[in-house]
Design a protein around this motif. Sequence first.
Motif, PDB file in Angstrom:
ATOM      1  N   ASP A  87       0.345   6.582  -3.007  1.00 31.53           N
ATOM      2  CA  ASP A  87       0.117   4.989  -2.588  1.00 31.53           C
ATOM      3  C   ASP A  87      -0.463   5.794  -0.885  1.00 31.53           C
ATOM      4  OD1 ASP A  87      -0.859   4.546  -4.915  1.00 31.53           O
ATOM      5  OD2 ASP A  87       0.384   2.767  -4.763  1.00 31.53           O
ATOM      6  N   ARG A  98       0.829  -1.118  -0.302  1.00 31.52           N
ATOM      7  CA  ARG A  98       0.540   0.223   0.272  1.00 31.52           C
ATOM      8  C   ARG A  98       0.710   0.541  -0.103  1.00 31.52           C
ATOM      9  NH1 ARG A  98      -4.865  -0.261   2.326  1.00 31.52           N
ATOM     10  NH2 ARG A  98      -5.237   1.999   0.793  1.00 31.52           N
ATOM     11  N   THR A  99       1.932   1.038   0.665  1.00 30.52           N
ATOM     12  CA  THR A  99       3.215   2.214   0.352  1.00 30.52           C
ATOM     13  C   THR A  99       4.157   2.579  -1.205  1.00 30.52           C
ATOM     14  OG1 THR A  99       4.726   1.393   1.442  1.00 30.52           O
ATOM     15  CG2 THR A  99       3.052   2.701   2.817  1.00 30.52           C
TER      16      THR A  99
END
Length: 176
Positions: free
Chosen positions: A47, A41-42
């Motif tokens: 994001d 998610r990063t």
Amino acid sequence: MIKFENYIIRPIENSDLALYFDLVERNRKRLEDFFTGTTSRTKSKEDTEVFLAEMIKRREAKTYFPFVLVNSETQDFIGFFDLKNIDWSIPKTEMGCYTDKDFTGKGITSKAMKYFVKYCFEKLRFKKIFLRTHESNKAMQIIAEKCGFEKEGVIRIDYKTTSGELIDLIYYGMLK
């Protein structure tokens, strides 16, 4: 906020985007298998911004508590703690944490965890804290035991790594 020596453990905020992204980016390779959600998610700052906002929304709902470990002299992020899988009916929570690769093996994580556990029992009023780790993570096993966690057992096929491998995890627990 928790203060000890030259460090602070505090809740993460939206304004921490750049420092948090940099912490994950510096440690991405070593986090990939066991912090699957974080690393997936990063992948970009955009994001990460969405991910941070979601973490903070979950904190406001008291279903997840993310914290950063900060060097109070430089303001650098050197670690991350979170409380997840919260069951308020017990009340219990799972603790996760990682430390920047440049700060491992220096005793900082052990000290931070001791203060963080105390905070979780006294301020958040949990009755049980547990953590899970893979047998290959000897450092976390040592830290857990040094901080007073007791090995409760091994749960078979308890986690799916980024590569899709199903693995066993060692459970450690601590009661208030």
